[in-house]
Structures are given as C-alpha cells and as structure tokens.
Design a protein around this motif. Structure first.
Motif, PDB file in Angstrom:
ATOM      1  N   ALA A  44     -10.214  -9.093   8.865  1.00  0.00           N
ATOM      2  CA  ALA A  44      -9.649  -7.970   9.632  1.00  0.00           C
ATOM      3  C   ALA A  44     -10.170  -6.651   9.061  1.00  0.00           C
ATOM      4  CB  ALA A  44      -8.130  -8.009   9.560  1.00  0.00           C
ATOM      5  N   ARG A  45     -10.167  -5.635   9.920  1.00  0.00           N
ATOM      6  CA  ARG A  45     -10.570  -4.289   9.507  1.00  0.00           C
ATOM      7  C   ARG A  45      -9.626  -3.275  10.131  1.00  0.00           C
ATOM      8  NH1 ARG A  45     -15.563  -1.863   7.820  1.00  0.00           N
ATOM      9  NH2 ARG A  45     -15.858   0.270   8.541  1.00  0.00           N
ATOM     10  N   GLY A  46      -9.303  -2.232   9.340  1.00  0.00           N
ATOM     11  CA  GLY A  46      -8.493  -1.145   9.873  1.00  0.00           C
ATOM     12  C   GLY A  46      -9.385   0.032  10.196  1.00  0.00           C
ATOM     13  N   ILE A 118      -1.089  -2.691   3.682  1.00  0.00           N
ATOM     14  CA  ILE A 118      -0.465  -3.908   3.134  1.00  0.00           C
ATOM     15  C   ILE A 118      -1.515  -4.731   2.379  1.00  0.00           C
ATOM     16  CG2 ILE A 118       0.536  -6.149   3.801  1.00  0.00           C
ATOM     17  CD1 ILE A 118       1.928  -4.615   6.116  1.00  0.00           C
ATOM     18  N   ALA A 119      -2.699  -4.896   3.012  1.00  0.00           N
ATOM     19  CA  ALA A 119      -3.728  -5.767   2.417  1.00  0.00           C
ATOM     20  C   ALA A 119      -4.235  -5.214   1.086  1.00  0.00           C
ATOM     21  CB  ALA A 119      -4.885  -5.941   3.400  1.00  0.00           C
ATOM     22  N   ALA A 120      -4.149  -3.879   0.889  1.00  0.00           N
ATOM     23  CA  ALA A 120      -4.562  -3.311  -0.403  1.00  0.00           C
ATOM     24  C   ALA A 120      -3.335  -3.011  -1.275  1.00  0.00           C
ATOM     25  CB  ALA A 120      -5.375  -2.038  -0.171  1.00  0.00           C
ATOM     26  N   SER A 170      -5.512 -13.819   3.120  1.00  0.00           N
ATOM     27  CA  SER A 170      -4.454 -14.809   3.357  1.00  0.00           C
ATOM     28  C   SER A 170      -4.140 -14.922   4.844  1.00  0.00           C
ATOM     29  CB  SER A 170      -3.176 -14.396   2.605  1.00  0.00           C
ATOM     30  OG  SER A 170      -2.707 -13.174   3.142  1.00  0.00           O
ATOM     31  N   GLY A 171      -4.750 -14.066   5.691  1.00  0.00           N
ATOM     32  CA  GLY A 171      -4.476 -14.110   7.126  1.00  0.00           C
ATOM     33  C   GLY A 171      -4.589 -12.721   7.733  1.00  0.00           C
ATOM     34  N   VAL A 172      -4.362 -12.659   9.037  1.00  0.00           N
ATOM     35  CA  VAL A 172      -4.427 -11.366   9.737  1.00  0.00           C
ATOM     36  C   VAL A 172      -3.001 -10.896  10.011  1.00  0.00           C
ATOM     37  CG1 VAL A 172      -5.229 -10.160  11.798  1.00  0.00           C
ATOM     38  CG2 VAL A 172      -6.671 -11.923  10.742  1.00  0.00           C
TER      39      VAL A 172
HETATM   40  C1  LIG Z   1      -9.733   9.833   0.897  1.00  0.00           C
HETATM   41  C2  LIG Z   1      -9.133   8.520   0.498  1.00  0.00           C
HETATM   42  C3  LIG Z   1      -8.072   8.504  -0.372  1.00  0.00           C
HETATM   43  C4  LIG Z   1      -7.495   7.293  -0.747  1.00  0.00           C
HETATM   44  N1  LIG Z   1      -6.442   7.333  -1.608  1.00  0.00           N
HETATM   45  C5  LIG Z   1      -5.843   6.184  -1.974  1.00  0.00           C
HETATM   46  C6  LIG Z   1      -4.691   6.208  -2.815  1.00  0.00           C
HETATM   47  O1  LIG Z   1      -4.229   7.255  -3.252  1.00  0.00           O
HETATM   48  N2  LIG Z   1      -4.112   5.012  -3.105  1.00  0.00           N
HETATM   49  C7  LIG Z   1      -4.577   3.829  -2.617  1.00  0.00           C
HETATM   50  O2  LIG Z   1      -3.983   2.786  -2.910  1.00  0.00           O
HETATM   51  N3  LIG Z   1      -5.676   3.775  -1.845  1.00  0.00           N
HETATM   52  C8  LIG Z   1      -6.307   4.927  -1.506  1.00  0.00           C
HETATM   53  N4  LIG Z   1      -7.397   4.883  -0.679  1.00  0.00           N
HETATM   54  C9  LIG Z   1      -7.876   3.572  -0.215  1.00  0.00           C
HETATM   55  C10 LIG Z   1      -7.191   3.126   1.085  1.00  0.00           C
HETATM   56  O3  LIG Z   1      -5.832   3.438   1.089  1.00  0.00           O
HETATM   57  C11 LIG Z   1      -7.312   1.611   1.240  1.00  0.00           C
HETATM   58  O4  LIG Z   1      -8.628   1.183   1.102  1.00  0.00           O
HETATM   59  C12 LIG Z   1      -6.750   1.081   2.570  1.00  0.00           C
HETATM   60  O5  LIG Z   1      -6.777  -0.329   2.519  1.00  0.00           O
HETATM   61  C13 LIG Z   1      -7.599   1.532   3.765  1.00  0.00           C
HETATM   62  O6  LIG Z   1      -6.950   1.149   4.967  1.00  0.00           O
HETATM   63  P1  LIG Z   1      -7.776   0.864   6.285  1.00  0.00           P
HETATM   64  O7  LIG Z   1      -6.817   0.727   7.407  1.00  0.00           O
HETATM   65  O8  LIG Z   1      -8.862   1.852   6.444  1.00  0.00           O
HETATM   66  O9  LIG Z   1      -8.364  -0.582   5.970  1.00  0.00           O
HETATM   67  P2  LIG Z   1      -9.867  -1.098   5.819  1.00  0.00           P
HETATM   68  O10 LIG Z   1     -10.566  -0.265   4.818  1.00  0.00           O
HETATM   69  O11 LIG Z   1     -10.476  -1.216   7.151  1.00  0.00           O
HETATM   70  O12 LIG Z   1      -9.587  -2.539   5.203  1.00  0.00           O
HETATM   71  C14 LIG Z   1      -9.055  -2.649   3.900  1.00  0.00           C
HETATM   72  C15 LIG Z   1      -8.602  -4.085   3.641  1.00  0.00           C
HETATM   73  O13 LIG Z   1      -7.494  -4.348   4.488  1.00  0.00           O
HETATM   74  C16 LIG Z   1      -7.705  -5.565   5.190  1.00  0.00           C
HETATM   75  N5  LIG Z   1      -7.019  -5.444   6.477  1.00  0.00           N
HETATM   76  C17 LIG Z   1      -7.066  -4.414   7.358  1.00  0.00           C
HETATM   77  N6  LIG Z   1      -6.289  -4.706   8.423  1.00  0.00           N
HETATM   78  C18 LIG Z   1      -5.748  -5.937   8.203  1.00  0.00           C
HETATM   79  C19 LIG Z   1      -4.896  -6.783   8.944  1.00  0.00           C
HETATM   80  N7  LIG Z   1      -4.410  -6.433  10.145  1.00  0.00           N
HETATM   81  N8  LIG Z   1      -4.563  -7.979   8.402  1.00  0.00           N
HETATM   82  C20 LIG Z   1      -5.057  -8.380   7.211  1.00  0.00           C
HETATM   83  N9  LIG Z   1      -5.866  -7.612   6.469  1.00  0.00           N
HETATM   84  C21 LIG Z   1      -6.216  -6.403   6.956  1.00  0.00           C
HETATM   85  C22 LIG Z   1      -9.220  -5.655   5.338  1.00  0.00           C
HETATM   86  O14 LIG Z   1      -9.629  -6.999   5.535  1.00  0.00           O
HETATM   87  C23 LIG Z   1      -9.667  -5.126   3.986  1.00  0.00           C
HETATM   88  O15 LIG Z   1      -9.642  -6.150   3.040  1.00  0.00           O
HETATM   89  C24 LIG Z   1      -8.002   6.061  -0.266  1.00  0.00           C
HETATM   90  C25 LIG Z   1      -9.104   6.069   0.618  1.00  0.00           C
HETATM   91  C26 LIG Z   1      -9.659   7.285   0.989  1.00  0.00           C
HETATM   92  C27 LIG Z   1     -10.832   7.288   1.928  1.00  0.00           C
END
Ligand SMILES: Cc1cc2nc3c(=O)[nH]c(=O)nc-3n(C[C@H](O)[C@H](O)[C@H](O)COP(=O)(O)OP(=O)(O)OC[C@H]3O[C@@H](n4cnc5c(N)ncnc54)[C@H](O)[C@@H]3O)c2cc1C
Length: 450
Positions: A44-46, A118-120, A170-172
């Motif tokens: 999955a990707r957000g 959640i995933a991170a 672990s899943g979507v």
């Molecule tokens: C400017 C900036 C500041 C940030 N500051 C922080 C901070 O202070 N603290 C912090 O913890 N992080 C921080 N981050 C990192 C960010 O919060 C994480 O990387 C977060 O996961 C990004 O979310 P996204 O929706 O873009 O997911 P993506 O980057 O698209 O994906 C991240 C992970 O989530 C998984 N995922 C996404 N959607 C789903 C789903 N529906 N089901 C299962 N898995 C899924 C993906 O497979 C991938 O492994 C920062 C990033 C940036 C760019």
C-alpha cells in the motif's frame, strides 16, 4: 472496475525510481480483489511522504490508499472518528479543528494519510507525554491475503501490534477509529530558548521537557568547535481560550501552501558552504529567550507545509533523511554523531532533536525511550555513506535503531539487532500472508519478511 495505471514511484527524499502497476481500490472487497489477483508483490501507498522505499514495489502492484476516503463524524461523547486509510491528516484537521479537536500525534507535515501514520506508527513532539500514533487507535480493519480482520489492542492484539510500524507488511489498512484530543483554540503557547552548545541544550531538555506537552530542538551540526550542536529549543502547550488575544481567530483550520517550488533546484546549489550559511542565519534569527508566544498550530507543527514540493530545493539528486534513537544510557551518541559528521565534512541541514518516552508494544515501532536525532543530508555528499555506515554500527551496539520510514540505505545485517522483535513480527506476517504476497522495495532490501 478498479482504477488502474502504470507508474514510476520514488520516496520523498528521492529513492531509485521503481515502476509498478498502481491500483486504487475504494473499499475492503476491492482491496481483497487486488491482492488476490496480483501476480507479484503488493504494497500500500499513501502520500509517499516516507523518505525511502517502503511505499514502492518494483515490478509489483502498489495500492494507492487515496481511494479509501470514507469518514464518519466525530463522536462528541468520546472524541473518536472512523476514517478511511486514505484520508490525510490535512483533510482531517480541516474538519476537526473548527469542531474543537486536534490529532493526538502529528508528524512535521499534515500531508500523510491515516494508513501511512499507522504503518509507520508515527511520533510527534509529544512522544514523552502521549506516545506514538498507534497508542490512540481504538480499532482498525485490515485486509490480508488470508482474509479481512477487525483488530484492536484487545482483539487479535498480536496482529494489531504487528501492524503498528509494520510498514504495510502485515496487510492493507482500510479504515481505523482514532481518538482525537479536545482543544479550545487553534493556537499554541510557545517558549523558545537558544543554547550555545549541545550539553546545555540536552540538560535543559532532560530537566524541563516534562513541564510541556510538546518539545523539539533544532540543532546546528555544522557549527565548529565548542559551538557544535548549538540549538534552539521550542516547547509549548495548546492555548486555552483566555490565553489568546480576542482579535485572533479561535479555531481556524489550516491554510493552503503559500509558496510552491516550481522546478528542481540546480545541482550544486546546496553544498557544505551554503548549508552552513543557512544554519548560521537561522540560529541568529531565533530569539535568545522568549516566553508565551502565541503561534498557530500550522506554524508550530507544520512549518514546511507552507511551501509545496520543498524537496525540490535539494536538487536533482535529492537527499536522505537519517533518523536514529538511542537509549538514555547512550546519550553520548548524540554529540558523537554530530562530531563525526562535522569532522568528516558531511553537510547537514538543521537537525531535529527530541526526547522519546517509553515505547509501545509495536513489534517494529521505532520509538523507544531516549534521544532521537533526525538529519537531512544531500545525496552523494562527501563521505556521507561511510560516516553513516559507521554511525549505524555505533547505534546498533548502543541498543538504538534507525527509523524505517526514513531509511533508504541501511544494511540488512543490523535489522535483527535494531529490531529485536523481528522474528515475532515475521511469524505474525506469515500467519496472515503465508505466500509472502505483501512486499516492498524496503522489505526486500532489508529482508524484513525473512
Ligand atoms: C516533512 C516531513 C516531516 C516528517 N516528520 C515526521 C515526524 O515528525 N515523525 C514521524 O514519525 N514521521 C515523520 N515523517 C515521515 C512520515 O510521517 C511517514 O513516512 C508516514 O508514513 C508517511 O505517510 P504517507 O501517507 O505519505 O505514507 P507512504 O509514505 O506512502 O507510506 C509509508 C508506509 O505506510 C504504508 N502504508 C500506507 N498506506 C497503508 C495502508 N492503507 N495500509 C497498510 N500500509 C500502508 C506503506 O506501505 C509504507 O510502508 C515526515 C515526513 C516528511 C516528508
């Protein structure tokens, strides 16, 4: 028909381009159909705000979670809301703030989705008080190759805690119920203090952070000699209604970006001289000491969201984020890391230093009690690669770890030491995904599924 396209994806810091089939399912049964029919790895990707490669899967299928956009209203009795995994924190806050609620944990940008958070198992400036994102999730719906599960800290807690920080393996996640926090205003009362060296800064954080809900320090890793690690500490709490001037809006939702970077900056614009000059100007601009400043939520939590596509400033090569945590007993690693970077002339923009409280039960969750430092380093800069390899070893030896949401370069041999619950995580993933259908460039690079 589930919307589908071919696309090339990278991480926010600019990882190697990865071509995949991109699907945009709109509900759990469509997610299940995508997983069932995919020939290769699915992930999955957000909004792609991870800096490295966890949300890409070369030659496989990427599920764009933005199709999962359903939302309930906020329950006024409990402050909970149920949201589709593709709803961004920005979208949520536009509704929640005017209603008098804020997210319990926010990263440095609102442009992340619920699924990515959640995933991170993301953390914010309040980890020492409130823990990480997963500590505020009541329940979630997860689609796996072996079925759809509703999980919570009490219902299949093993799968719940494998999903916390499990990087989508672990899943979507389709939807989740989140507890919000009540706020009286959209302002924060901020105290700012400038410190001339790292020891004074760290002492102040140890002795004073517990008086505040939010705390973060910006640190100059390019200053020389005794000034190395000088920093600006900002700490604050939500302002109550009587603390905000009457002419300020009470509960104002976040605005849109005021600036955009229209194209990628030329190569060479950012180098150790320009970065050192930027850090110096930034340090001088901060007040030596200022108490009770009223700042908007956006200014305090999401300053970078005011500039869209700011990552283009790093030029065509991009940059890498390097974030580690070490336990209190190894706090010396923080100044040691800064000294190493400075001595070997590895340029780094202002680093972010925070304290973490106790970690949760997440099998791959990053936060654990101690110190966390995050650095922005231009890709290809000087000896960066060798210096970071050296740092990885020091951090692992000290009982620390690197944040997977930001990694693009770690060596797989350090993962079992940094993440001691890895085998337990793999066993849970194997239970719901025995054929290892779920996988990303990150999971293959670091051998996370075993
Ligand atoms: C400017 C900036 C500041 C940030 N500051 C922080 C901070 O202070 N603290 C912090 O913890 N992080 C921080 N981050 C990192 C960010 O919060 C994480 O990387 C977060 O996961 C990004 O979310 P996204 O929706 O873009 O997911 P993506 O980057 O698209 O994906 C991240 C992970 O989530 C998984 N995922 C996404 N959607 C789903 C789903 N529906 N089901 C299962 N898995 C899924 C993906 O497979 C991938 O492994 C920062 C990033 C940036 C760019």
């Amino acid at each position: 028909m589930i919307p589908s396209s071919q696309g090339t994806l990278t991480g926010w810091g600019n990882t190697a381009p990865s071509r995949a089939t991109i699907k945009r399912p709109r509900n759990a049964s469509e997610v299940s159909e995508v997983i069932g029919s995919a020939a290769h790895h699915v992930i999955a990707r957000g909004l792609g705000r991870s800096y490295g490669d966890p949300a890409q899967s070369a030659g496989g299928t990427v599920i764009d979670n933005r199709g999962l956009g359903q939302r309930s209203i906020i329950d006024p009795d409990t402050g909970t809301i149920t949201l589709g995994a593709g709803v961004s924190l920005d979208e949520l806050l536009r509704e929640a703030i005017p209603a008098g609620y804020f997210v319990p944990v926010t990263p440095g940008t609102r442009q992340v989705t619920l699924g990515g958070a959640i995933a991170a198992d993301i953390h914010g400036k309040n980890h020492h008080v409130d823990g990480s994102f997963m500590d505020h999730i009541e329940a979630l719906t997860l689609v796996t190759p072996s079925g759809t599960f509703t999980i919570s800290p009490t219902q299949d807690s093993e799968l719940f805690w494998a999903t916390a920080g499990g990087m989508g393996l672990s899943g979507v996640i389709v939807e989740a119920t989140l507890r919000l926090i009540p706020i009286e205003t959209s302002s924060v009362l901020v105290d700012t203090e400038r410190f001339e060296d790292i020891d004074a800064l760290m002492d102040a954080m140890v002795t004073g952070d517990h008086h505040y809900r939010y705390s973060v320090a910006w640190v100059d890793c390019m200053a020389k000699g005794a000034r190395l690690g000088r920093g600006v500490l900002t700490r604050g709490d939500h302002a109550s209604a009587d603390q905000v001037p009457l002419d300020k809006p009470r509960l104002q939702p976040p605005g849109s970006p005021k600036l955009a970077i229209p194209f990628t900056a030329p190569k060479g614009l950012l180098n150790k001289y320009s970065i050192a000059a930027f850090n110096e100007a930034w340090f001088r601009k901060a007040p030596k000491h200022k108490d009770g400043e009223v700042q908007s939520l956006s200014t305090f939590f999401h300053p970078l969201d005011g500039v869209s596509m700011w990552n283009r400033l790093h030029g065509p090569r991009g940059f890498l984020q390097y974030q580690f945590v070490v336990p209190d007993a190894a706090s010396h690693i923080v100044p040691q890391a800064m000294a190493l970077l400075s001595r070997r002339s590895v340029p780094s923009f202002l680093a972010v230093l925070k304290r973490f409280g106790k970690g949760n039960s997440g099998l791959l969750s990053f936060p654990t009690a101690g110190w966390t430092l995050a650095l922005d380093i231009p890709l290809g800069a000087g000896h960066a690669s060798a210096v970071l390899d050296e740092l990885d070893e020091l951090i692992a030896e000290a009982g620390g770890r690197i944040y997977l949401a930001k990694d693009s370069r770690l060596s797989p041999h350090l993962i079992p030491t940094m993440y001691p619950k890895l085998e337990q995580f793999q066993a849970v993933c194997d239970r719901v995904d025995p054929g290892q259908k779920l996988g990303s460039d990150l999971s293959r690079r670091l051998n996370l599924r075993g």
